[in-house]
Design a protein around this motif. Sequence first.
Motif, PDB file in Angstrom:
ATOM      1  N   MET A  35       0.842  -1.161   0.000  1.00 16.71           N
ATOM      2  CA  MET A  35       0.000   0.000   0.000  1.00 16.71           C
ATOM      3  C   MET A  35       0.891   1.229   0.000  1.00 16.71           C
ATOM      4  SD  MET A  35      -1.637   0.076   3.801  1.00 16.71           S
ATOM      5  CE  MET A  35      -0.629  -0.188   5.205  1.00 16.71           C
ATOM      6  N   THR A  36       0.335   2.351  -0.374  1.00 16.02           N
ATOM      7  CA  THR A  36       1.104   3.593  -0.455  1.00 16.02           C
ATOM      8  C   THR A  36       0.602   4.578   0.585  1.00 16.02           C
ATOM      9  OG1 THR A  36       1.339   3.258  -2.835  1.00 16.02           O
ATOM     10  CG2 THR A  36       1.828   5.453  -1.986  1.00 16.02           C
ATOM     11  N   LEU A  37       1.522   5.118   1.378  1.00 13.77           N
ATOM     12  CA  LEU A  37       1.205   6.171   2.338  1.00 13.77           C
ATOM     13  C   LEU A  37       1.513   7.501   1.669  1.00 13.77           C
ATOM     14  CD1 LEU A  37       2.897   4.647   5.511  1.00 13.77           C
ATOM     15  CD2 LEU A  37       0.527   4.387   4.755  1.00 13.77           C
ATOM     16  N   ASN A  38       0.496   8.321   1.485  1.00 11.61           N
ATOM     17  CA  ASN A  38       0.641   9.619   0.831  1.00 11.61           C
ATOM     18  C   ASN A  38       0.718  10.708   1.891  1.00 11.61           C
ATOM     19  OD1 ASN A  38       0.199   8.435  -1.866  1.00 11.61           O
ATOM     20  ND2 ASN A  38      -1.842   8.075  -1.080  1.00 11.61           N
ATOM     21  N   HIS A  39       1.847  11.414   1.922  1.00 14.28           N
ATOM     22  CA  HIS A  39       2.086  12.450   2.932  1.00 14.28           C
ATOM     23  C   HIS A  39       1.579  13.800   2.440  1.00 14.28           C
ATOM     24  CE1 HIS A  39       4.549   9.495   4.954  1.00 14.28           C
ATOM     25  NE2 HIS A  39       5.232   9.309   3.833  1.00 14.28           N
ATOM     26  N   ALA A  40       1.291  14.682   3.394  1.00 11.68           N
ATOM     27  CA  ALA A  40       0.757  16.013   3.084  1.00 11.68           C
ATOM     28  C   ALA A  40       1.703  16.800   2.183  1.00 11.68           C
ATOM     29  CB  ALA A  40       0.461  16.776   4.362  1.00 11.68           C
ATOM     30  N   GLY A  41       3.007  16.639   2.306  1.00  7.58           N
ATOM     31  CA  GLY A  41       3.975  17.374   1.503  1.00  7.58           C
ATOM     32  C   GLY A  41       4.180  16.819   0.105  1.00  7.58           C
ATOM     33  N   GLY A  42       3.473  15.745  -0.242  1.00  9.60           N
ATOM     34  CA  GLY A  42       3.611  15.164  -1.569  1.00  9.60           C
ATOM     35  C   GLY A  42       4.484  13.924  -1.628  1.00  9.60           C
ATOM     36  N   ASN A  43       5.229  13.644  -0.571  1.00  9.94           N
ATOM     37  CA  ASN A  43       6.056  12.428  -0.536  1.00  9.94           C
ATOM     38  C   ASN A  43       5.190  11.197  -0.362  1.00  9.94           C
ATOM     39  OD1 ASN A  43       8.385  13.950  -0.761  1.00  9.94           O
ATOM     40  ND2 ASN A  43       8.708  14.036   1.449  1.00  9.94           N
ATOM     41  N   ARG A  44       5.738  10.063  -0.770  1.00  9.07           N
ATOM     42  CA  ARG A  44       5.034   8.791  -0.647  1.00  9.07           C
ATOM     43  C   ARG A  44       5.970   7.735  -0.091  1.00  9.07           C
ATOM     44  NH1 ARG A  44       1.825   8.415  -6.407  1.00  9.07           N
ATOM     45  NH2 ARG A  44       0.523  10.220  -6.033  1.00  9.07           N
ATOM     46  N   SER A  93      -3.385  10.483   2.933  1.00  9.58           N
ATOM     47  CA  SER A  93      -4.246   9.392   2.472  1.00  9.58           C
ATOM     48  C   SER A  93      -3.449   8.102   2.364  1.00  9.58           C
ATOM     49  CB  SER A  93      -4.878   9.734   1.120  1.00  9.58           C
ATOM     50  OG  SER A  93      -3.888   9.825   0.120  1.00  9.58           O
ATOM     51  N   ILE A  94      -4.180   7.012   2.206  1.00 11.57           N
ATOM     52  CA  ILE A  94      -3.593   5.694   1.999  1.00 11.57           C
ATOM     53  C   ILE A  94      -4.173   5.139   0.703  1.00 11.57           C
ATOM     54  CG2 ILE A  94      -3.413   3.329   2.868  1.00 11.57           C
ATOM     55  CD1 ILE A  94      -3.747   4.477   5.688  1.00 11.57           C
ATOM     56  N   THR A  95      -3.311   4.698  -0.195  1.00 10.91           N
ATOM     57  CA  THR A  95      -3.757   4.062  -1.433  1.00 10.91           C
ATOM     58  C   THR A  95      -3.575   2.560  -1.278  1.00 10.91           C
ATOM     59  OG1 THR A  95      -3.047   5.989  -2.699  1.00 10.91           O
ATOM     60  CG2 THR A  95      -3.457   3.954  -3.934  1.00 10.91           C
ATOM     61  N   LEU A  96      -4.674   1.834  -1.358  1.00  6.15           N
ATOM     62  CA  LEU A  96      -4.635   0.384  -1.200  1.00  6.15           C
ATOM     63  C   LEU A  96      -4.331  -0.275  -2.535  1.00  6.15           C
ATOM     64  CD1 LEU A  96      -7.766  -0.039   1.064  1.00  6.15           C
ATOM     65  CD2 LEU A  96      -5.370   0.024   1.758  1.00  6.15           C
ATOM     66  N   PRO A  97      -3.727  -1.441  -2.514  1.00  5.99           N
ATOM     67  CA  PRO A  97      -3.422  -2.134  -3.771  1.00  5.99           C
ATOM     68  C   PRO A  97      -4.699  -2.623  -4.455  1.00  5.99           C
ATOM     69  CG  PRO A  97      -2.908  -3.526  -1.897  1.00  5.99           C
ATOM     70  CD  PRO A  97      -3.294  -2.191  -1.341  1.00  5.99           C
TER      71      PRO A  97
END
Length: 85
Positions: free
Chosen positions: A1-10, A67-71
């Motif tokens: 899964m992807t952790l999306n940070h407020a600053g744009g990093n992942r 946000s969290i992006t699930l696979p």
Amino acid sequence: MTLNHAGGNRDMVRVDLSDWAAGHPLYNEKVIWKGKVYDKNEDRLYYNLYSIFAVQRSFPGTVKLESITLPQCTNMHIFAITLFK
């Protein structure tokens, strides 16, 4: 899964989950439910024990998570996600 940070990093976080019919966790998950399964479509009870597993992953508390992006994985069912400090 992807952790999306407020600053744009992942950050990519690997999540391995055992098949619910495996009988025991294969990837260090915790068993949170174990029991028999009834399939209403087949009108039958399966007598083997099946399991629902839980997995915990950590990330730095100093990061603001946006946000969290699930696979996209059609054979995996995620029943709940909880965030805590």
